[in-house]
Design an enzyme around this catalytic site. Structure first.
Site, PDB file in Angstrom:
ATOM      1  N   GLU A 104       0.840  -1.209   0.000  1.00 59.88           N
ATOM      2  CA  GLU A 104       0.000   0.000   0.000  1.00 59.88           C
ATOM      3  C   GLU A 104       0.870   1.252   0.000  1.00 59.88           C
ATOM      4  O   GLU A 104       1.983   1.248   0.546  1.00 59.88           O
ATOM      5  CB  GLU A 104      -0.880   0.017   1.256  1.00 59.88           C
ATOM      6  CG  GLU A 104      -2.305  -0.448   1.036  1.00 59.88           C
ATOM      7  CD  GLU A 104      -3.155   0.555   0.249  1.00 59.88           C
ATOM      8  OE1 GLU A 104      -2.624   1.345  -0.559  1.00 59.88           O
ATOM      9  OE2 GLU A 104      -4.385   0.542   0.448  1.00 59.88           O
ATOM     10  N   ASP A 105       0.336   2.324  -0.574  1.00 57.10           N
ATOM     11  CA  ASP A 105       1.014   3.616  -0.482  1.00 57.10           C
ATOM     12  C   ASP A 105       0.830   4.217   0.897  1.00 57.10           C
ATOM     13  O   ASP A 105       1.767   4.699   1.515  1.00 57.10           O
ATOM     14  CB  ASP A 105       0.501   4.582  -1.573  1.00 57.10           C
ATOM     15  CG  ASP A 105      -1.021   4.670  -1.627  1.00 57.10           C
ATOM     16  OD1 ASP A 105      -1.706   3.903  -0.914  1.00 57.10           O
ATOM     17  OD2 ASP A 105      -1.542   5.506  -2.387  1.00 57.10           O
ATOM     18  N   ASP A 108      -4.618   5.267   5.999  1.00 58.74           N
ATOM     19  CA  ASP A 108      -5.174   6.456   6.646  1.00 58.74           C
ATOM     20  C   ASP A 108      -6.213   5.983   7.670  1.00 58.74           C
ATOM     21  O   ASP A 108      -5.860   5.592   8.776  1.00 58.74           O
ATOM     22  CB  ASP A 108      -5.761   7.351   5.535  1.00 58.74           C
ATOM     23  CG  ASP A 108      -6.290   8.678   6.036  1.00 58.74           C
ATOM     24  OD1 ASP A 108      -6.577   8.808   7.233  1.00 58.74           O
ATOM     25  OD2 ASP A 108      -6.422   9.606   5.218  1.00 58.74           O
ATOM     26  N   PHE A 157      -2.792  15.735   4.795  1.00 59.54           N
ATOM     27  CA  PHE A 157      -2.919  15.331   3.402  1.00 59.54           C
ATOM     28  C   PHE A 157      -1.579  15.454   2.698  1.00 59.54           C
ATOM     29  O   PHE A 157      -0.957  16.514   2.707  1.00 59.54           O
ATOM     30  CB  PHE A 157      -3.982  16.177   2.705  1.00 59.54           C
ATOM     31  CG  PHE A 157      -4.349  15.632   1.366  1.00 59.54           C
ATOM     32  CD1 PHE A 157      -5.058  14.438   1.255  1.00 59.54           C
ATOM     33  CD2 PHE A 157      -3.971  16.283   0.207  1.00 59.54           C
ATOM     34  CE1 PHE A 157      -5.381  13.918   0.010  1.00 59.54           C
ATOM     35  CE2 PHE A 157      -4.295  15.769  -1.041  1.00 59.54           C
ATOM     36  CZ  PHE A 157      -5.001  14.587  -1.136  1.00 59.54           C
ATOM     37  N   VAL A 158      -1.149  14.359   2.092  1.00 57.72           N
ATOM     38  CA  VAL A 158       0.149  14.338   1.396  1.00 57.72           C
ATOM     39  C   VAL A 158      -0.041  13.913  -0.062  1.00 57.72           C
ATOM     40  O   VAL A 158      -0.994  13.203  -0.395  1.00 57.72           O
ATOM     41  CB  VAL A 158       1.157  13.394   2.097  1.00 57.72           C
ATOM     42  CG1 VAL A 158       1.606  13.965   3.424  1.00 57.72           C
ATOM     43  CG2 VAL A 158       0.562  11.997   2.302  1.00 57.72           C
ATOM     44  N   ASP A 164      -2.179  10.935  -5.059  1.00 59.51           N
ATOM     45  CA  ASP A 164      -2.783  11.967  -5.896  1.00 59.51           C
ATOM     46  C   ASP A 164      -3.535  13.022  -5.099  1.00 59.51           C
ATOM     47  O   ASP A 164      -3.882  12.835  -3.939  1.00 59.51           O
ATOM     48  CB  ASP A 164      -3.770  11.325  -6.876  1.00 59.51           C
ATOM     49  CG  ASP A 164      -5.056  10.872  -6.172  1.00 59.51           C
ATOM     50  OD1 ASP A 164      -4.955  10.074  -5.218  1.00 59.51           O
ATOM     51  OD2 ASP A 164      -6.140  11.330  -6.559  1.00 59.51           O
ATOM     52  N   ARG A 170       0.555  12.476  -9.155  1.00 63.42           N
ATOM     53  CA  ARG A 170       1.125  11.183  -8.760  1.00 63.42           C
ATOM     54  C   ARG A 170       2.578  11.071  -9.220  1.00 63.42           C
ATOM     55  O   ARG A 170       3.346  10.283  -8.686  1.00 63.42           O
ATOM     56  CB  ARG A 170       0.331  10.037  -9.398  1.00 63.42           C
ATOM     57  CG  ARG A 170      -1.087   9.893  -8.905  1.00 63.42           C
ATOM     58  CD  ARG A 170      -1.680   8.589  -9.422  1.00 63.42           C
ATOM     59  NE  ARG A 170      -3.126   8.522  -9.289  1.00 63.42           N
ATOM     60  CZ  ARG A 170      -3.767   8.114  -8.201  1.00 63.42           C
ATOM     61  NH1 ARG A 170      -3.098   7.765  -7.127  1.00 63.42           N
ATOM     62  NH2 ARG A 170      -5.081   8.065  -8.178  1.00 63.42           N
TER      63      ARG A 170
HETATM   64  P1  IMP Z   1      -7.944   4.612   4.044  1.00 72.41           P
HETATM   65  O1  IMP Z   1      -8.944   3.636   3.507  1.00 72.41           O
HETATM   66  O2  IMP Z   1      -8.619   5.775   4.751  1.00 72.41           O
HETATM   67  O3  IMP Z   1      -6.884   3.977   4.912  1.00 72.41           O
HETATM   68  O4  IMP Z   1      -7.238   5.313   2.831  1.00 72.41           O
HETATM   69  C1  IMP Z   1      -6.630   4.569   1.897  1.00 72.41           C
HETATM   70  C2  IMP Z   1      -6.429   5.260   0.563  1.00 72.41           C
HETATM   71  O5  IMP Z   1      -6.809   6.643   0.555  1.00 72.41           O
HETATM   72  C3  IMP Z   1      -4.977   5.262   0.247  1.00 72.41           C
HETATM   73  O6  IMP Z   1      -4.589   4.048  -0.348  1.00 72.41           O
HETATM   74  C4  IMP Z   1      -4.825   6.454  -0.651  1.00 72.41           C
HETATM   75  O7  IMP Z   1      -5.093   6.087  -1.983  1.00 72.41           O
HETATM   76  C5  IMP Z   1      -5.866   7.419  -0.154  1.00 72.41           C
HETATM   77  N1  IMP Z   1      -5.273   8.421   0.776  1.00 72.41           N
HETATM   78  C6  IMP Z   1      -5.292   8.419   2.120  1.00 72.41           C
HETATM   79  N2  IMP Z   1      -4.641   9.462   2.645  1.00 72.41           N
HETATM   80  C7  IMP Z   1      -4.172  10.157   1.580  1.00 72.41           C
HETATM   81  C8  IMP Z   1      -3.360  11.359   1.456  1.00 72.41           C
HETATM   82  O8  IMP Z   1      -2.930  12.008   2.433  1.00 72.41           O
HETATM   83  N3  IMP Z   1      -3.085  11.740   0.188  1.00 72.41           N
HETATM   84  C9  IMP Z   1      -3.501  11.072  -0.927  1.00 72.41           C
HETATM   85  N4  IMP Z   1      -4.249   9.945  -0.852  1.00 72.41           N
HETATM   86  C10 IMP Z   1      -4.570   9.492   0.384  1.00 72.41           C
HETATM   87 MG    MG Z   2      -4.262   3.638  -2.252  1.00 74.91          MG
END
Ligand code: IMP
Ligand code: MG
Length: 189
Positions: A104-105, A108, A157-158, A164, A170
Protein backbone atom coordinates in the site's frame (compact mmCIF):
# COMPACT_ATOMS: atom_id res chain seq x y z
CA UNK A 1 14.17 19.45 -6.20
CA UNK A 2 11.38 21.94 -5.50
CA UNK A 3 10.78 22.86 -1.86
CA UNK A 4 7.09 23.30 -2.63
CA UNK A 5 4.49 22.76 -5.35
CA UNK A 6 1.19 24.50 -6.11
CA UNK A 7 -1.77 22.25 -6.93
CA UNK A 8 -5.28 23.65 -7.49
CA UNK A 9 -4.07 26.95 -6.03
CA UNK A 10 -2.99 25.23 -2.84
CA UNK A 11 0.57 25.10 -1.63
CA UNK A 12 2.25 21.86 -0.61
CA UNK A 13 5.66 21.84 1.10
CA UNK A 14 8.37 19.21 0.65
CA UNK A 15 7.96 16.55 3.32
CA UNK A 16 9.91 13.43 2.30
CA UNK A 17 12.64 13.82 -0.30
CA UNK A 18 13.40 11.33 -3.03
CA UNK A 19 16.58 10.32 -1.19
CA UNK A 20 14.76 9.76 2.12
CA UNK A 21 12.12 7.67 0.39
CA UNK A 22 14.63 5.57 -1.53
CA UNK A 23 16.74 4.90 1.54
CA UNK A 24 13.67 3.67 3.40
CA UNK A 25 12.45 1.58 0.44
CA UNK A 26 15.82 -0.18 0.37
CA UNK A 27 15.56 -0.89 4.11
CA UNK A 28 12.05 -2.30 3.77
CA UNK A 29 13.14 -4.50 0.86
CA UNK A 30 16.09 -5.71 2.92
CA UNK A 31 13.73 -6.84 5.68
CA UNK A 32 11.41 -8.53 3.17
CA UNK A 33 14.30 -10.32 1.47
CA UNK A 34 15.36 -11.68 4.83
CA UNK A 35 11.85 -12.64 5.98
CA UNK A 36 10.86 -14.35 2.71
CA UNK A 37 14.13 -16.04 1.81
CA UNK A 38 12.52 -19.48 2.10
CA UNK A 39 9.22 -18.60 0.40
CA UNK A 40 7.86 -17.45 -2.95
CA UNK A 41 5.58 -14.60 -1.88
CA UNK A 42 2.98 -12.89 -4.05
CA UNK A 43 3.32 -9.12 -3.82
CA UNK A 44 -0.06 -7.47 -4.37
CA UNK A 45 -0.01 -3.79 -5.29
CA UNK A 46 -3.07 -1.70 -4.53
CA UNK A 47 -3.88 0.55 -7.49
CA UNK A 48 -3.62 3.33 -8.18
CA UNK A 49 -1.66 4.89 -5.35
CA UNK A 50 0.96 2.22 -4.75
CA UNK A 51 2.24 1.88 -8.32
CA UNK A 52 5.43 3.91 -7.89
CA UNK A 53 6.29 2.55 -4.44
CA UNK A 54 5.53 -0.95 -5.74
CA UNK A 55 7.82 -0.54 -8.75
CA UNK A 56 10.70 0.77 -6.62
CA UNK A 57 10.22 -1.85 -3.89
CA UNK A 58 9.91 -4.85 -6.19
CA UNK A 59 13.15 -3.98 -7.98
CA UNK A 60 14.95 -4.26 -4.63
CA UNK A 61 13.44 -7.69 -3.96
CA UNK A 62 15.90 -10.50 -4.59
CA UNK A 63 13.83 -13.54 -3.55
CA UNK A 64 11.67 -15.46 -6.03
CA UNK A 65 8.30 -13.77 -6.11
CA UNK A 66 5.15 -13.13 -8.11
CA UNK A 67 3.18 -9.92 -8.50
CA UNK A 68 -0.48 -9.06 -8.91
CA UNK A 69 -2.72 -6.04 -8.43
CA UNK A 70 -6.02 -5.08 -6.84
CA UNK A 71 -7.77 -1.88 -7.73
CA UNK A 72 -10.01 -0.15 -5.23
CA UNK A 73 -12.24 2.88 -5.65
CA UNK A 74 -10.47 6.13 -4.96
CA UNK A 75 -11.23 9.17 -2.85
CA UNK A 76 -12.85 10.99 -5.73
CA UNK A 77 -11.63 14.53 -5.88
CA UNK A 78 -11.73 15.31 -2.19
CA UNK A 79 -9.04 15.18 0.45
CA UNK A 80 -11.08 13.05 2.80
CA UNK A 81 -12.20 9.48 2.44
CA UNK A 82 -15.53 8.72 0.81
CA UNK A 83 -16.05 6.34 3.72
CA UNK A 84 -16.70 3.30 1.57
CA UNK A 85 -14.51 0.98 -0.44
CA UNK A 86 -15.35 -0.68 -3.74
CA UNK A 87 -13.41 -3.32 -5.62
CA UNK A 88 -12.72 -2.19 -9.20
CA UNK A 89 -10.30 -4.97 -10.22
CA UNK A 90 -9.95 -8.35 -8.56
CA UNK A 91 -6.86 -10.55 -8.32
CA UNK A 92 -5.80 -12.87 -11.13
CA UNK A 93 -3.81 -15.23 -8.92
CA UNK A 94 -4.60 -18.21 -6.69
CA UNK A 95 -4.19 -17.07 -3.09
CA UNK A 96 -4.85 -20.36 -1.32
CA UNK A 97 -1.79 -21.65 0.51
CA UNK A 98 0.39 -18.73 -0.65
CA UNK A 99 2.35 -16.08 1.24
CA UNK A 100 0.69 -12.76 0.47
CA UNK A 101 2.34 -9.36 0.88
CA UNK A 102 0.01 -6.44 0.22
CA UNK A 103 1.79 -3.26 -0.85
CA UNK A 104 0.00 0.00 0.00
CA UNK A 105 1.01 3.62 -0.48
CA UNK A 106 -0.70 4.86 2.66
CA UNK A 107 -2.95 3.62 5.45
CA UNK A 108 -5.17 6.46 6.65
CA UNK A 109 -8.52 5.47 8.23
CA UNK A 110 -7.63 1.84 7.63
CA UNK A 111 -10.89 1.18 5.80
CA UNK A 112 -9.17 0.07 2.59
CA UNK A 113 -6.63 -2.24 4.19
CA UNK A 114 -9.33 -3.76 6.40
CA UNK A 115 -11.40 -4.46 3.27
CA UNK A 116 -8.37 -5.97 1.50
CA UNK A 117 -7.46 -8.17 4.46
CA UNK A 118 -11.00 -9.59 4.65
CA UNK A 119 -11.12 -10.12 0.87
CA UNK A 120 -7.82 -12.01 0.76
CA UNK A 121 -8.29 -13.94 4.00
CA UNK A 122 -11.42 -15.54 2.56
CA UNK A 123 -9.18 -17.31 0.01
CA UNK A 124 -7.09 -18.97 2.75
CA UNK A 125 -3.56 -17.70 2.15
CA UNK A 126 -0.76 -19.40 4.09
CA UNK A 127 0.25 -16.00 5.46
CA UNK A 128 -0.86 -12.40 5.05
CA UNK A 129 1.29 -9.35 5.67
CA UNK A 130 1.10 -5.68 4.80
CA UNK A 131 3.79 -3.25 3.76
CA UNK A 132 2.80 0.39 3.60
CA UNK A 133 5.04 3.33 2.79
CA UNK A 134 3.05 5.76 4.95
CA UNK A 135 0.90 5.20 8.03
CA UNK A 136 -1.33 7.81 9.68
CA UNK A 137 -1.30 5.77 12.86
CA UNK A 138 -3.12 8.24 15.10
CA UNK A 139 -6.30 8.16 12.97
CA UNK A 140 -6.22 4.58 11.80
CA UNK A 141 -8.86 2.27 13.19
CA UNK A 142 -7.45 -1.12 12.23
CA UNK A 143 -7.37 -3.92 14.79
CA UNK A 144 -4.38 -5.78 13.32
CA UNK A 145 -0.72 -4.76 13.07
CA UNK A 146 0.91 -3.44 9.91
CA UNK A 147 3.99 -5.57 9.40
CA UNK A 148 6.25 -3.15 7.51
CA UNK A 149 5.81 0.62 7.76
CA UNK A 150 7.97 3.10 5.87
CA UNK A 151 7.06 6.24 7.78
CA UNK A 152 4.51 7.03 10.47
CA UNK A 153 3.11 10.45 9.67
CA UNK A 154 0.60 12.80 11.32
CA UNK A 155 -2.92 12.89 9.85
CA UNK A 156 -2.22 15.40 7.11
CA UNK A 157 -2.92 15.33 3.40
CA UNK A 158 0.15 14.34 1.40
CA UNK A 159 0.79 14.06 -2.34
CA UNK A 160 3.39 12.76 -4.78
CA UNK A 161 5.27 9.48 -5.29
CA UNK A 162 2.03 7.84 -6.43
CA UNK A 163 -0.32 9.73 -4.11
CA UNK A 164 -2.78 11.97 -5.90
CA UNK A 165 -4.80 15.10 -5.37
CA UNK A 166 -7.89 14.84 -7.59
CA UNK A 167 -5.98 12.26 -9.68
CA UNK A 168 -3.09 14.62 -10.40
CA UNK A 169 0.52 14.92 -9.17
CA UNK A 170 1.12 11.18 -8.76
CA UNK A 171 4.25 11.74 -10.88
CA UNK A 172 6.03 13.97 -8.35
CA UNK A 173 9.28 12.32 -7.27
CA UNK A 174 9.08 13.44 -3.63
CA UNK A 175 6.24 13.58 -1.11
CA UNK A 176 4.72 16.96 -0.22
CA UNK A 177 2.22 17.96 2.46
CA UNK A 178 -0.44 20.61 2.56
CA UNK A 179 1.13 23.86 3.71
CA UNK A 180 0.09 25.51 6.95
CA UNK A 181 -0.60 22.19 8.62
CA UNK A 182 -0.89 22.77 12.35
CA UNK A 183 0.95 19.61 13.14
CA UNK A 184 4.68 20.13 12.74
CA UNK A 185 5.51 16.55 13.69
CA UNK A 186 8.26 14.97 11.60
CA UNK A 187 7.80 11.63 9.84
CA UNK A 188 9.16 8.66 11.80
CA UNK A 189 10.69 5.65 10.10
P1 IMP B 1 -7.94 4.61 4.04
O1 IMP B 1 -8.94 3.64 3.51
O2 IMP B 1 -8.62 5.78 4.75
O3 IMP B 1 -6.88 3.98 4.91
O4 IMP B 1 -7.24 5.31 2.83
C1 IMP B 1 -6.63 4.57 1.90
C2 IMP B 1 -6.43 5.26 0.56
O5 IMP B 1 -6.81 6.64 0.56
C3 IMP B 1 -4.98 5.26 0.25
O6 IMP B 1 -4.59 4.05 -0.35
C4 IMP B 1 -4.82 6.45 -0.65
O7 IMP B 1 -5.09 6.09 -1.98
C5 IMP B 1 -5.87 7.42 -0.15
N1 IMP B 1 -5.27 8.42 0.78
C6 IMP B 1 -5.29 8.42 2.12
N2 IMP B 1 -4.64 9.46 2.65
C7 IMP B 1 -4.17 10.16 1.58
C8 IMP B 1 -3.36 11.36 1.46
O8 IMP B 1 -2.93 12.01 2.43
N3 IMP B 1 -3.09 11.74 0.19
C9 IMP B 1 -3.50 11.07 -0.93
N4 IMP B 1 -4.25 9.94 -0.85
C10 IMP B 1 -4.57 9.49 0.38
MG1 MG C 1 -4.26 3.64 -2.25
Amino acid sequence: MNDHVIVNNERFDLYLSEEQIHRRVRELAGQLNEDYKDNVPIFIGILNGSFIFFADLIRQITVDCEVDFLKLSSYGDAKISAGQVRLLKDLNCQVEGRDIVVVEDIVDSGLSIDFIKKLISRENPRSFRVVTLLFKKSVSKIDFPLDYVGFEIPPEFVIGYGLDYAQKVRNLRSIYRLSGSKNQEKPRS
